[in-house]
Design a protein around this motif. Structure first.
Motif, short mmCIF file in Angstrom:
data_model
loop_
_atom_site.label_atom_id
_atom_site.label_comp_id
_atom_site.label_asym_id
_atom_site.label_seq_id
_atom_site.Cartn_x
_atom_site.Cartn_y
_atom_site.Cartn_z
N THR A 21 0.65 -1.29 -0.15
CA THR A 21 0.39 0.29 -0.39
C THR A 21 0.61 1.58 -0.20
N LEU A 22 2.14 1.15 0.17
CA LEU A 22 2.59 2.47 0.50
C LEU A 22 3.24 2.84 -1.14
N THR A 23 3.36 3.98 -0.89
CA THR A 23 4.29 4.80 -2.43
C THR A 23 5.63 4.43 -2.23
N ILE A 24 6.06 4.30 -2.98
CA ILE A 24 7.58 4.74 -3.71
C ILE A 24 8.47 5.50 -2.86
N PHE A 25 7.74 6.33 -2.43
CA PHE A 25 8.29 7.58 -1.18
C PHE A 25 8.73 7.42 -0.38
N ASN A 26 7.02 6.13 -0.12
CA ASN A 26 7.62 5.73 1.48
C ASN A 26 7.89 4.99 1.86
N VAL B 130 10.63 16.71 -6.34
CA VAL B 130 10.54 16.29 -7.30
C VAL B 130 9.36 15.27 -6.33
N VAL B 131 8.97 15.79 -5.21
CA VAL B 131 7.92 15.27 -4.17
C VAL B 131 6.72 15.85 -4.55
N SER B 132 5.77 15.34 -4.30
CA SER B 132 4.50 15.69 -4.28
C SER B 132 3.67 16.53 -3.35
N GLY B 133 2.99 17.37 -3.77
CA GLY B 133 2.53 18.19 -1.68
C GLY B 133 1.01 17.17 -1.36
N THR B 134 1.06 16.37 -2.06
CA THR B 134 -0.43 15.45 -1.49
C THR B 134 0.28 14.06 -0.40
N THR B 135 -0.83 14.22 0.07
CA THR B 135 -0.85 12.97 0.63
C THR B 135 -1.92 11.47 0.33
N PRO B 136 -0.96 10.26 0.77
CA PRO B 136 0.32 10.05 0.71
C PRO B 136 1.32 10.53 -0.07
N LYS B 137 2.71 11.38 0.12
CA LYS B 137 2.90 12.04 -0.77
C LYS B 137 3.55 10.78 -1.90
N GLU B 138 4.23 11.16 -3.38
CA GLU B 138 5.05 10.62 -3.59
C GLU B 138 5.60 11.50 -5.05
#
Length: 755
Positions: free
Chosen positions: A564-569, A594-602
């Motif tokens: 369920t995690l993003t690559i960022f996480n 290069v990181v989005s400001g949304t949650t979850p971040k990606e």
């Protein structure tokens, strides 16, 4: 008056003269030529050595047919042939009744006339096809019979005359007679050995009819062609009749008839029977075979895709004897079902169909002729065939071995033959994986998916509506979503292992699954990205081997959950604490553009479901990147004496912000690569997430050998993947499984060149 009568008399004489002249001219043009050969009956009579045959023709009631008009080919046994027949069967001409006479005469009487100029040619709708035919339709047919059916053992039966569960009233299901002409044999690369395999007492001459030799060919008659033969030929049985005649095949026959035959009462055949039996009333039934069978064993017409296609091909049945079929049923087919009555009908269809071939399997061509599943005849023509019969509609082989069907011998069989894996079996078919898993030339490792486990995960199959379901938090979902999720899960349970790479799970390793996601194993446990997030693994409790691979059984009531995690996480999970191996890389990433400001971040530019490899330099490599000016930070000294002081994770200048973004994206490849030696073994370029103004991706070269993975940057500098941490899930070093990605730590940073 006299004058009138005289004139009338002259007129009548003139008319008679002229009429006589016209009749003579008509007869000369349209009359029967004096040199025309007599009909077949008279030709045989004149030759003097067919006296016995002609007596049988008379007895059978065919004198008028053969003695007048028509268009026939008659394979005519001579008197010497009958003497051999009487001696071999301890009988005589006087003992032959009308029914037997009819069999002998009509089975050798072929519809239409064929001399040797066309005897081996196939009558296609487009015309003659040279050297393709070896059978012709005869005047003989069995008609009604009695046997087991809806009205007991005396049920009046007619065998279907079409495949696919159908029949055509009015088609008498005429038998074919086989012959072996030299041009056909050459065209099909057949030899006397193929002929004598079925007719060991015959001598192959280049023109044989069944077990007989043609001793005088192309005898022309007014109504056809005669080929004189040296043996009496009785009607050959069809495959259905041959199977029924041998008690050693009773088990195979009982399976066929109990589960794959139905009976249809037919008013037309009932009426026909009454007509030819002086008004006797008896219900007639058509014996119908399962439409999914390769062929109906009693059908004499072959495919009937073209009217005469029975001339050029036939069926083949390999019937296993009871003594080999019974243990095969016990040990393989019924291992988990117990009895035939509990077996799904499709398994029974497959069991029979693997023994049925939709074409002639000649003795010399076992290995090169396949059934409808694409499987060759897996028998030895010398040691495995205990009985053989050239039939009117094909070939019959009695065998002391069961055909090892792919669906019963490959890894596919494990789910297919066990009711506890019914959902998995349905899913394999729905996901178009059946052909793959049942291919004997490929090798796989499969992690089994029991029904109980799938149901515990919320999945099921609705038999009534024929679709998969998924229940999450009490909410039932049907349609494409459950199928898509189950297909993804199935693909994570299938691994292509051409070299049996997963036959030993006692060590450590990583492998790509059929769906492009990855599994890791460690000391007989396995885990995917979802289990990595949960910091747990599944224990391997056992295995079974099949002809094309191995299946594993997993403990617990779970399989491989989706991550369920993003690559960022995934990066954050290994870089939050200062002591974590990805800490410095993560800090730059966290504060980058290069990181989005949304949650979850990606990471911006990451495509959902697409594969990626993230390369995380060690802290020493990151410090060197600062020294070399590829990352913002503080240094002292100049030139070769430059020394690292600190990282600047939050640069403010536009140039430094861009530098961080480029550094991060150049260390992310748009493909998953692990040290298995499969992708990029010889310095192959793989694209990164850095692109030029035209949208072309900058690349990194990959050198991949099993257990040794390296990357080379734009300047040819090499970075080695560090050894993975197999003792725990966190913190990770290399081979860390994320969502459609894998993360590796490397001992050098990759230097880009944007010029």
């Amino acid at each position: 008056m006299y004058k009138f009568l005289k004139n009338l008399s002259c007129l009548l004489c003139l008319l008679a003269v002229f009429g006589s002249c016209r009749k003579k001219a008509f007869d000369e043009y349209y009359g029967r030529p004096a040199n025309l050969a007599p009909p077949i009956y008279q030709v045989l009579d004149s030759r003097g050595n067919f006296t016995t045959l002609l007596k049988l023709v008379d007895l059978a009631g065919y004198k008028d047919i053969l003695g007048s008009a028509g268009y026939w080919t008659f394979f005519a046994p001579n008197d010497a042939a009958f003497q051999k027949y009487f001696a071999a069967n301890n009988t005589s001409l006087a003992a032959i009744n009308q029914a037997t006479a009819r069999k002998i005469v009509t089975y050798c009487l072929v519809i239409n006339a064929f001399g040797t100029d066309h005897i081996a040619d196939y009558q296609s709708p487009a015309g003659w096809v040279p050297s393709l035919a070896f059978k012709r339709r005869t005047s003989y047919y069995d008609g009604f019979s009695t046997g087991s059916g809806p009205e007991g053992d005396s049920t009046l039966l007619v065998t279907e005359n079409r495949n696919g569960g159908g029949y055509l009233f009015g088609d008498n299901n005429n038998k074919y007679i086989p012959y072996f002409f030299s041009t056909f044999m050459a065209q099909e690369h057949l030899t006397a050995t193929d002929y004598n395999y079925f007719f060991p007492t015959g001598t192959y001459t280049g023109f044989n009819v069944a077990n007989a030799s043609v001793v005088n060919k192309d005898i022309v008659a007014e109504n056809g062609v005669i080929h004189e033969i040296d043996q009496v030929i009785m009607p050959l049985p069809n495959i259905e009749q041959k199977l029924a005649s041998g008690s050693q095949y009773s088990l195979f026959k009982s399976i066929l008839e109990k589960y794959l035959v139905t009976y249809t009462k037919d008013a037309n055949y009932t009426r026909q029977y009454s007509t030819i039996n002086n008004g006797k009333v008896k219900n007639a039934y058509v014996k119908i075979y399962d439409p999914l069978l390769t062929f109906a064993p009693g059908n004499e017409n072959f495919q009937k895709l073209e009217d005469n296609d029975g001339q050029k091909d036939g069926y083949t049945l390999f019937a296993p004897t009871n003594d080999v079929l019974q243990p095969y049923l016990t040990n393989v087919i019924l291992k988990y079902y117990g009895t035939l009555d509990k077996l799904p009908i499709n398994i029974i269809e497959d069991l029979v169909n693997v023994h049925m071939f939709p074409t002639m399997v000649w003795p010399s061509k076992f290995a090169s002729t396949t059934n409808n599943a694409g499987e060759p005849a897996r028998f030895d023509a010398t040691t495995n065939v205990v009985d053989k019969q050239f039939c009117s509609n094909g070939l019959f082989y009695g065998v002391n071995k069961v055909q090892q069907g792919n669906v019963f011998s490959t890894v596919y069989a494990r789910a297919y033959l066990d009711p506890n894996y019914s959902i998995m079996t349905k899913l394999i078919t729905a996901a178009s994986a059946k052909i793959l898993l049942s291919s004997p030339g490929l090798r796989f490792t499969v992690f089994m998916m029991p029904d109980a486990t799938l149901r515990a995960m919320g999945y099921d199959y609705d038999q009534a509506n024929s679709y998969f379901t998924q229940t999450t938090n009490g909410v039932l979902t049907t349609g494409l979503t459950p199928l898509a999720n189950l297909t993804r899960l199935l693909n994570m349970c299938i691994v292509s292992t051409p070299n049996n790479e997963l036959n030993n799970l006692s060590g450590d390793g990583i492998t790509e699954t059929n769906g492009g996601e990855y599994l890791r194993w460690h000391n007989n446990t396995v885990f995917n990205a979802g289990l990595t997030e949960q910091k747990t693994a599944l224990t391997v409790t056992g295995f079974d081997d099949y002809s094309n691979g191995r299946v594993y059984y997993l403990g617990g009531n779970s399989l491989f959950p989706f991550p369920t995690l993003t690559i960022f996480n995934d990066i954050a999970a290994n870089g939050t604490n200062p002591t974590d191996p990805y800490y410095d890389f993560y800090q730059y990433l966290l504060n980058s553009s290069v990181v989005s400001g949304t949650t979850p971040k990606e990471i911006i530019g990451i495509s959902l479901g697409a594969p990626y490899t993230v390369l995380v330099p060690t802290q020493a490599a990151m410090k060197q990147a600062v020294i070399d000016g590829y990352l913002p930070g503080t240094t002292t000294g100049t030139g070769a004496a430059t020394q690292f002081v600190s990282f600047n994770y939050k640069p403010t200048s536009t140039a430094d912000i861009s530098k961080v973004a480029t550094f991060i994206l150049y260390h992310i490849l748009t493909s998953t690569i692990v040290p298995d030696g499969k992708k990029g073994p010889n310095g192959n370029p793989f694209p990164t997430m850095v692109k030029n103004d035209r949208g072309d991706a900058y690349t990194v070269s990959v050198f991949n050998q099993p257990g040794n993975l390296k990357f080379s940057d734009a300047f040819g500098r090499m970075a080695n993947v560090t050894a993975p941490n197999n003792s725990s899930f966190f913190p990770a070093t290399s081979n860390y499984l994320g969502t459609y990605c894998v993360l590796h730590q490397i001992d050098n940073y990759l230097r880009y060149n944007l010029q």
